[in-house]
Scaffold this motif. Structure first.
Motif, PDB file in Angstrom:
ATOM      1  N   SER A   3       0.866  -1.181   0.000  1.00  0.00           N
ATOM      2  CA  SER A   3       0.000   0.000   0.000  1.00  0.00           C
ATOM      3  C   SER A   3       0.899   1.227   0.000  1.00  0.00           C
ATOM      4  N   GLY A   4       0.296   2.373  -0.237  1.00  0.00           N
ATOM      5  CA  GLY A   4       1.075   3.600  -0.195  1.00  0.00           C
ATOM      6  C   GLY A   4       0.230   4.791  -0.562  1.00  0.00           C
ATOM      7  N   ASN A  30       4.456   0.556   1.385  1.00  0.00           N
ATOM      8  CA  ASN A  30       4.474  -0.221   2.617  1.00  0.00           C
ATOM      9  C   ASN A  30       4.152  -1.669   2.268  1.00  0.00           C
ATOM     10  N   VAL A  31       4.975  -2.588   2.724  1.00  0.00           N
ATOM     11  CA  VAL A  31       4.790  -4.009   2.419  1.00  0.00           C
ATOM     12  C   VAL A  31       4.363  -4.733   3.693  1.00  0.00           C
ATOM     13  N   SER A  32       3.350  -5.599   3.533  1.00  0.00           N
ATOM     14  CA  SER A  32       2.897  -6.410   4.665  1.00  0.00           C
ATOM     15  C   SER A  32       2.671  -7.836   4.189  1.00  0.00           C
ATOM     16  N   GLY A  43       7.967  -3.796   6.137  1.00  0.00           N
ATOM     17  CA  GLY A  43       8.879  -2.684   5.876  1.00  0.00           C
ATOM     18  C   GLY A  43       8.275  -1.706   4.896  1.00  0.00           C
ATOM     19  N   SER A  44       9.001  -0.638   4.680  1.00  0.00           N
ATOM     20  CA  SER A  44       8.543   0.372   3.726  1.00  0.00           C
ATOM     21  C   SER A  44       9.753   0.939   2.995  1.00  0.00           C
TER      22      SER A  44
END
Length: 158
Positions: A3-4, A30-32, A43-44
């Motif tokens: 997302s971002g 943003n990584v999930s 992390g991002s």
């Protein structure tokens, strides 16, 4: 998943995404990951986002300022938008074009949609002679959906 702010992510397979940016500047992705305990941030990363450069128009393999023979011009079927030296694949489609040129001592003009050469333009190209100057004003749409006016393409007939 990701997302971002100011971005759109489109899934393209396991862990792969196409990212489209809506604004020039900085974007953060943003990584999930989904785990048995729920979604966990992984992390991002911040990225600088720039516009794709304006391409240039090309006809008969020529760019503005080039010279071409009558045969080269008559054999050409498409006006294309090219982008050299860019780090990523960015294809542009010609949306429309306007032609003005010297043919048999007269100034003529025609226009078309898409990149294909019209029968009217083909007729004019069949009548050009040495020293004729041809000009194309071209609009092209990039992968971002934006239509850009390209620099005028000017070709002199040898």
């Amino acid at each position: 998943s990701g997302s971002g702010s100011g971005i759109t992510l489109t899934p393209k397979g396991a862990g792969k995404y196409i990212v489209k940016v809506s604004a020039i500047g900085e974007a953060t992705i943003n990584v999930s990951a989904k785990t048995k305990d729920g979604t966990k941030p992984q992390g991002s990363q911040k990225f600088r986002c720039k516009r794709i450069p304006t391409p240039y128009a090309s006809f008969a393999g020529k760019k503005s300022g080039d010279k071409a023979t009558k045969g080269e011009l008559s054999a050409a079927n498409f006006i294309i938008a090219k982008l050299d030296g860019f780090d990523f694949a960015a294809n542009f489609q010609v949306v429309s074009w306007e032609f003005v040129g010297q043919v048999s001592g007269k100034v003529v003009a025609c226009s078309g949609t898409g990149g294909s050469v019209s029968s009217e333009l083909r007729g004019y190209l069949g009548k050009v002679g040495p020293g004729s100057k041809l000009f194309f004003d071209v609009k092209a749409k990039g992968p971002d959906g934006m239509v850009q006016v390209l620099p005028t393409l000017g070709i002199k007939v040898q």
